[in-house]
Design a protein around this motif. Structure first.
Motif, PDB file in Angstrom:
ATOM      1  N   LEU A  38       0.843  -1.207   0.000  1.00 61.00           N
ATOM      2  CA  LEU A  38       0.000   0.000   0.000  1.00 61.00           C
ATOM      3  C   LEU A  38       0.878   1.257   0.000  1.00 61.00           C
ATOM      4  CD1 LEU A  38      -2.721  -1.047   2.617  1.00 61.00           C
ATOM      5  CD2 LEU A  38      -2.856  -1.184   0.127  1.00 61.00           C
ATOM      6  N   TYR A  39       1.914   1.250   0.865  1.00 61.51           N
ATOM      7  CA  TYR A  39       2.819   2.409   0.909  1.00 61.51           C
ATOM      8  C   TYR A  39       3.594   2.536  -0.404  1.00 61.51           C
ATOM      9  CZ  TYR A  39       1.593   2.794   5.788  1.00 61.51           C
ATOM     10  OH  TYR A  39       0.885   2.956   6.948  1.00 61.51           O
ATOM     11  N   ARG A  40       3.977   1.395  -0.957  1.00 61.37           N
ATOM     12  CA  ARG A  40       4.700   1.426  -2.228  1.00 61.37           C
ATOM     13  C   ARG A  40       3.830   2.032  -3.331  1.00 61.37           C
ATOM     14  NH1 ARG A  40       9.353  -2.022  -2.768  1.00 61.37           N
ATOM     15  NH2 ARG A  40       9.886  -2.933  -0.761  1.00 61.37           N
ATOM     16  N   VAL A  41       2.540   1.652  -3.357  1.00 60.04           N
ATOM     17  CA  VAL A  41       1.661   2.183  -4.413  1.00 60.04           C
ATOM     18  C   VAL A  41       1.449   3.684  -4.207  1.00 60.04           C
ATOM     19  CG1 VAL A  41      -0.619   2.051  -5.492  1.00 60.04           C
ATOM     20  CG2 VAL A  41       0.534  -0.046  -4.811  1.00 60.04           C
ATOM     21  N   VAL A  42       1.328   4.126  -2.969  1.00 63.27           N
ATOM     22  CA  VAL A  42       1.163   5.575  -2.736  1.00 63.27           C
ATOM     23  C   VAL A  42       2.377   6.321  -3.315  1.00 63.27           C
ATOM     24  CG1 VAL A  42       1.024   7.403  -0.993  1.00 63.27           C
ATOM     25  CG2 VAL A  42      -0.306   5.312  -0.690  1.00 63.27           C
ATOM     26  N   ASP A  67      -7.066   3.086  -5.139  1.00 60.52           N
ATOM     27  CA  ASP A  67      -7.831   1.970  -5.691  1.00 60.52           C
ATOM     28  C   ASP A  67      -6.853   0.825  -5.972  1.00 60.52           C
ATOM     29  OD1 ASP A  67      -9.369   0.232  -7.148  1.00 60.52           O
ATOM     30  OD2 ASP A  67      -9.591   1.553  -8.885  1.00 60.52           O
ATOM     31  N   VAL A  68      -6.545   0.064  -4.920  1.00 58.87           N
ATOM     32  CA  VAL A  68      -5.563  -1.031  -5.051  1.00 58.87           C
ATOM     33  C   VAL A  68      -6.266  -2.359  -4.944  1.00 58.87           C
ATOM     34  CG1 VAL A  68      -3.584  -2.159  -3.973  1.00 58.87           C
ATOM     35  CG2 VAL A  68      -3.710   0.288  -4.008  1.00 58.87           C
ATOM     36  N   THR A  69      -5.892  -3.299  -5.803  1.00 58.11           N
ATOM     37  CA  THR A  69      -6.406  -4.660  -5.659  1.00 58.11           C
ATOM     38  C   THR A  69      -5.228  -5.635  -5.752  1.00 58.11           C
ATOM     39  OG1 THR A  69      -6.918  -4.619  -8.014  1.00 58.11           O
ATOM     40  CG2 THR A  69      -8.764  -4.321  -6.503  1.00 58.11           C
ATOM     41  N   PHE A  80      -2.399  -4.283  -8.300  1.00 56.98           N
ATOM     42  CA  PHE A  80      -2.982  -3.474  -9.364  1.00 56.98           C
ATOM     43  C   PHE A  80      -3.457  -2.138  -8.809  1.00 56.98           C
ATOM     44  CE2 PHE A  80      -3.339  -6.512 -12.910  1.00 56.98           C
ATOM     45  CZ  PHE A  80      -2.922  -7.665 -12.252  1.00 56.98           C
ATOM     46  N   HIS A  81      -3.156  -1.062  -9.556  1.00 56.43           N
ATOM     47  CA  HIS A  81      -3.685   0.248  -9.188  1.00 56.43           C
ATOM     48  C   HIS A  81      -4.595   0.718 -10.318  1.00 56.43           C
ATOM     49  CE1 HIS A  81      -3.640   4.721  -9.098  1.00 56.43           C
ATOM     50  NE2 HIS A  81      -4.073   4.422  -7.890  1.00 56.43           N
ATOM     51  N   GLU A  82      -5.834   0.987  -9.988  1.00 54.23           N
ATOM     52  CA  GLU A  82      -6.846   1.359 -10.985  1.00 54.23           C
ATOM     53  C   GLU A  82      -6.790   0.401 -12.169  1.00 54.23           C
ATOM     54  OE1 GLU A  82      -6.210   5.560 -11.659  1.00 54.23           O
ATOM     55  OE2 GLU A  82      -7.236   6.072  -9.787  1.00 54.23           O
TER      56      GLU A  82
END
Ligand code: C5P
Length: 225
Positions: A38-42, A67-69, A80-82
């Motif tokens: 989650l932090y990496r995607v941010v 929007d992470v899955t 996945f992001h969006e």
């Protein structure tokens, strides 16, 4: 109030948390939270959108609407992001630097808190991160904290990166790992440290299977499953 079993796996990068958490989730049939992702995607989304890694409000906005899955792919779980697979960029050295830069901000951490707690649903959750036992799931049934020497962790990280076709020298990885650890331990918001009731396992001299066996022995002896 936590209604289902939660097992936390915290510790510095490269200590073997990810593989232990995955194995435990597979064995117990529990859900898996990879909070570092989650932090990496941010951090990754901030780079893409031109939001600086020190712009707390800009980062908070990204974290709050993230929007992470997590979806199964050939050799594991894709992030996945969006709808776009961001697994490779977020796992790069820069992806780790971005995560650790954005993770210092209390507003970013707060924005991700509820999303993490929502994952504690039946039959149970394995939560992998830095502050799972100390902040996110203080009532967890078992809090494991994995340690390993920086050298051992850099070597493991190098093998992981090589497996995804990325070659990074050992000294550079060691430097990156030590810098990231120092930052994670020194920050005032949720610093990296074992929860008071955590069981610390030093995995420097242990194989992944030995660490898994120790964790399973604790889970069984505590009657968690
Ligand atoms: O676990 P991973 O290496 O993917 O985490 C990347 C970075 O995200 C960590 O170095 C840390 O700064 C941050 N992080 C955090 N809290 C968590 C998980 C990760 O601050 N629960």
């Amino acid at each position: 109030m936590q209604l289902v079993p939660v097992i936390c796996v915290d510790g510095p990068s490269g200590a073997g948390k990810g593989s232990l958490a995955r194995r435990l989730a597979d064995r117990l049939g529990f859900h898996l939270l990879d909070s570092g992702a989650l932090y990496r995607v941010v951090g990754h989304v901030a780079s893409e959108r031109g939001v600086a890694w020190d712009d707390e409000l800009g980062l908070e906005a990204i974290a709050a609407s993230l929007d992470v899955t997590f979806e199964p792919i050939d050799d594991g779980v894709g992030v996945f992001h969006e709808g776009t697979d961001v697994s490779i960029p977020i796992r790069s050295v820069r992806g780790g630097e971005g995560a650790s830069a954005v993770a210092v901000f209390p507003k970013v951490r707060q924005a991700l808190l509820a999303r993490q707690r929502e994952l504690a649903v039946a039959p149970g959750l394995i939560a992998d991160g830095r502050d799972m036992g100390s902040v996110v799931f203080p009532e967890a049934d078992l809090k494991l904290f994995l340690e390993a020497s920086a050298q051992a962790r850099a070597l493991r990280r190098q093998l992981q990166l090589q497996a995804q076709g990325d070659s990074v020298s050992l000294p550079r990885l060691l430097e990156a790992i030590e810098a990231r650890d120092a930052k994670d331990r020194a920050r005032s918001a949720s610093p990296l440290r074992p929860a008071e009731d955590a069981v610390v396992i030093d995995s420097t001299e242990l194989s992944a299977s030995q660490v898994f066996d120790r964790a399973m022995a604790l889970i069984t002896s505590r009657g968690i499953v």
